[in-house]
Design a protein around this motif. Sequence first.
Motif, PDB file in Angstrom:
ATOM      1  N   GLY A  57       0.835  -1.196   0.000  1.00  0.00           N
ATOM      2  CA  GLY A  57       0.000   0.000   0.000  1.00  0.00           C
ATOM      3  C   GLY A  57       0.867   1.243   0.000  1.00  0.00           C
ATOM      4  N   PRO A  58       0.278   2.370   0.430  1.00  0.00           N
ATOM      5  CA  PRO A  58      -1.066   2.553   0.994  1.00  0.00           C
ATOM      6  C   PRO A  58      -2.130   2.660  -0.095  1.00  0.00           C
ATOM      7  CG  PRO A  58       0.068   4.646   0.923  1.00  0.00           C
ATOM      8  CD  PRO A  58       1.049   3.622   0.433  1.00  0.00           C
ATOM      9  N   VAL A  59      -3.370   2.911   0.347  1.00  0.00           N
ATOM     10  CA  VAL A  59      -4.459   3.138  -0.585  1.00  0.00           C
ATOM     11  C   VAL A  59      -4.085   4.288  -1.521  1.00  0.00           C
ATOM     12  CG1 VAL A  59      -6.807   4.062  -0.735  1.00  0.00           C
ATOM     13  CG2 VAL A  59      -6.298   2.215   0.849  1.00  0.00           C
ATOM     14  N   GLY A  60      -4.391   4.111  -2.803  1.00  0.00           N
ATOM     15  CA  GLY A  60      -4.083   5.135  -3.792  1.00  0.00           C
ATOM     16  C   GLY A  60      -2.834   4.867  -4.601  1.00  0.00           C
ATOM     17  N   VAL A  61      -1.987   3.911  -4.161  1.00  0.00           N
ATOM     18  CA  VAL A  61      -0.770   3.595  -4.899  1.00  0.00           C
ATOM     19  C   VAL A  61      -1.144   3.025  -6.274  1.00  0.00           C
ATOM     20  CG1 VAL A  61       1.166   1.968  -4.998  1.00  0.00           C
ATOM     21  CG2 VAL A  61       0.747   3.290  -2.936  1.00  0.00           C
ATOM     22  N   LYS A  62      -0.400   3.443  -7.293  1.00  0.00           N
ATOM     23  CA  LYS A  62      -0.651   3.004  -8.660  1.00  0.00           C
ATOM     24  C   LYS A  62       0.238   1.812  -8.988  1.00  0.00           C
ATOM     25  CE  LYS A  62      -1.803   7.726 -10.059  1.00  0.00           C
ATOM     26  NZ  LYS A  62      -1.450   8.876 -10.930  1.00  0.00           N
ATOM     27  N   LEU A  63      -0.364   0.752  -9.509  1.00  0.00           N
ATOM     28  CA  LEU A  63       0.348  -0.469  -9.847  1.00  0.00           C
ATOM     29  C   LEU A  63       0.327  -0.697 -11.354  1.00  0.00           C
ATOM     30  CD1 LEU A  63      -1.108  -2.881  -7.132  1.00  0.00           C
ATOM     31  CD2 LEU A  63       1.012  -1.543  -7.002  1.00  0.00           C
ATOM     32  N   SER A  64       1.402  -1.238 -11.864  1.00  0.00           N
ATOM     33  CA  SER A  64       1.511  -1.527 -13.292  1.00  0.00           C
ATOM     34  C   SER A  64       0.597  -2.681 -13.693  1.00  0.00           C
ATOM     35  CB  SER A  64       2.960  -1.887 -13.635  1.00  0.00           C
ATOM     36  OG  SER A  64       3.061  -2.421 -14.933  1.00  0.00           O
ATOM     37  N   TYR A  65       0.030  -2.552 -14.887  1.00  0.00           N
ATOM     38  CA  TYR A  65      -0.729  -3.669 -15.451  1.00  0.00           C
ATOM     39  C   TYR A  65       0.188  -4.821 -15.853  1.00  0.00           C
ATOM     40  CZ  TYR A  65      -5.311  -1.391 -16.092  1.00  0.00           C
ATOM     41  OH  TYR A  65      -6.543  -0.804 -15.899  1.00  0.00           O
ATOM     42  N   ILE A  66       1.418  -4.512 -16.259  1.00  0.00           N
ATOM     43  CA  ILE A  66       2.246  -5.554 -16.868  1.00  0.00           C
ATOM     44  C   ILE A  66       3.421  -6.004 -16.004  1.00  0.00           C
ATOM     45  CG2 ILE A  66       1.618  -4.940 -19.220  1.00  0.00           C
ATOM     46  CD1 ILE A  66       4.195  -3.417 -19.488  1.00  0.00           C
ATOM     47  N   HIS A  67       3.749  -5.268 -14.940  1.00  0.00           N
ATOM     48  CA  HIS A  67       4.891  -5.651 -14.114  1.00  0.00           C
ATOM     49  C   HIS A  67       4.496  -6.142 -12.732  1.00  0.00           C
ATOM     50  CE1 HIS A  67       7.637  -4.355 -17.158  1.00  0.00           C
ATOM     51  NE2 HIS A  67       7.136  -3.135 -17.161  1.00  0.00           N
ATOM     52  N   THR A  68       3.234  -6.172 -12.415  1.00  0.00           N
ATOM     53  CA  THR A  68       2.782  -6.691 -11.119  1.00  0.00           C
ATOM     54  C   THR A  68       1.803  -7.837 -11.353  1.00  0.00           C
ATOM     55  OG1 THR A  68       0.869  -5.205 -10.924  1.00  0.00           O
ATOM     56  CG2 THR A  68       2.989  -4.399 -10.096  1.00  0.00           C
ATOM     57  N   ALA A  69       1.789  -8.763 -10.413  1.00  0.00           N
ATOM     58  CA  ALA A  69       0.827  -9.864 -10.511  1.00  0.00           C
ATOM     59  C   ALA A  69      -0.597  -9.336 -10.463  1.00  0.00           C
ATOM     60  CB  ALA A  69       1.065 -10.860  -9.375  1.00  0.00           C
ATOM     61  N   THR A  70      -0.821  -8.301  -9.649  1.00  0.00           N
ATOM     62  CA  THR A  70      -2.153  -7.722  -9.518  1.00  0.00           C
ATOM     63  C   THR A  70      -2.649  -7.181 -10.851  1.00  0.00           C
ATOM     64  OG1 THR A  70      -1.544  -7.098  -7.271  1.00  0.00           O
ATOM     65  CG2 THR A  70      -3.504  -6.069  -8.180  1.00  0.00           C
ATOM     66  N   GLY A  71      -1.783  -6.453 -11.548  1.00  0.00           N
ATOM     67  CA  GLY A  71      -2.162  -5.912 -12.848  1.00  0.00           C
ATOM     68  C   GLY A  71      -2.341  -6.990 -13.892  1.00  0.00           C
ATOM     69  N   ARG A  72      -1.449  -7.954 -13.911  1.00  0.00           N
ATOM     70  CA  ARG A  72      -1.550  -9.034 -14.899  1.00  0.00           C
ATOM     71  C   ARG A  72      -2.816  -9.866 -14.697  1.00  0.00           C
ATOM     72  NH1 ARG A  72       4.666 -11.487 -15.467  1.00  0.00           N
ATOM     73  NH2 ARG A  72       5.579  -9.592 -16.368  1.00  0.00           N
ATOM     74  N   ALA A  73      -3.199 -10.081 -13.449  1.00  0.00           N
ATOM     75  CA  ALA A  73      -4.408 -10.858 -13.193  1.00  0.00           C
ATOM     76  C   ALA A  73      -5.611 -10.188 -13.826  1.00  0.00           C
ATOM     77  CB  ALA A  73      -4.612 -11.028 -11.691  1.00  0.00           C
ATOM     78  N   TYR A  74      -5.701  -8.872 -13.682  1.00  0.00           N
ATOM     79  CA  TYR A  74      -6.827  -8.140 -14.276  1.00  0.00           C
ATOM     80  C   TYR A  74      -6.723  -8.133 -15.790  1.00  0.00           C
ATOM     81  CZ  TYR A  74     -10.322  -4.659 -15.286  1.00  0.00           C
ATOM     82  OH  TYR A  74     -11.433  -4.037 -15.794  1.00  0.00           O
ATOM     83  N   LEU A  75      -5.554  -7.792 -16.311  1.00  0.00           N
ATOM     84  CA  LEU A  75      -5.388  -7.643 -17.759  1.00  0.00           C
ATOM     85  C   LEU A  75      -5.637  -8.959 -18.491  1.00  0.00           C
ATOM     86  CD1 LEU A  75      -4.647  -5.609 -19.955  1.00  0.00           C
ATOM     87  CD2 LEU A  75      -2.230  -6.170 -19.563  1.00  0.00           C
ATOM     88  N   ALA A  76      -5.203 -10.066 -17.898  1.00  0.00           N
ATOM     89  CA  ALA A  76      -5.412 -11.372 -18.532  1.00  0.00           C
ATOM     90  C   ALA A  76      -6.877 -11.764 -18.547  1.00  0.00           C
ATOM     91  CB  ALA A  76      -4.603 -12.437 -17.796  1.00  0.00           C
TER      92      ALA A  76
END
Length: 290
Positions: free
Chosen positions: A126-145
Amino acid sequence: MKTVRALERGLDVLLQVQARRAASLHEMHVALGLPKATLLRMLQTLGQKGLIWQRLADGAYLPHVDARARSQALTLEHVAEVASPWLKALSTRVSWPSVLAMPRLDHMEIVETNSPLFRLDSATLGPVGVKLSYIHTATGRAYLAACREEEREAIITRLRPRNPQEGSEADLRAILAETRVRGYAAREPLHPWPDRSRQLVLRDGRRSMAVPILLDGAPVASINITWPAKRGTDDAVMLRHLGALKHTAREIAMAIERAALAAEGRAPSGAIMAQFAAGTTKSVSPGENS
């Protein structure tokens, strides 16, 4: 005619939370001049009545999302409020912290995390509001896939560098295809596009896995588990905790749909019920271990 002072003070607390949209105990203590012990009792009462809720990520108190707003759109506040107790429950079953993130134009945004429930300097999220990459984080890849093709193409177009390395886009699509097949995302393999979070992922010594939260087959958010690489192999952590992570994602999806449809008197859709039934045999409350 005299007013009821206790009620008046309780309404003052509620109005402060609503006006600020997110307020700490200390902020309300300063604004209202009430003792913190008194404020805590009022906040607990307002929470029990469904008028406010407390975010795990920073302890802030937020106004309860109105049912009419829920029926119109899935807001950050709505998803965070519904997911918060499930993230807390996950923290009792998994020894590493998690974040919940939702999509923005060119990034994912953390909307809730159970990280403060852990005393782990090596895996603070965190904290809340932090920006995460779509392609370099598992969180982003899970959504993008998991998202539908039209949305995925639009996101990739926004992220594509001006002069992409030859073969790099094909590599990204292969990573996303593999993610869909295995049912969860990881940070590895690394990808060369210079999107946000890349340098952090390279140097922070962490591993992560994430899954999407699906409504009617489309993702609305994703949830992860993150751990220090030196504290466990990927295969061991995934074998131990992937089931709990997927279970939590299904429960959050069910809770979002139930909350969104309650005011309309409709039951959750067949799609979400089928998705839930495929992964578990019964629904449990956030405080009940699975």
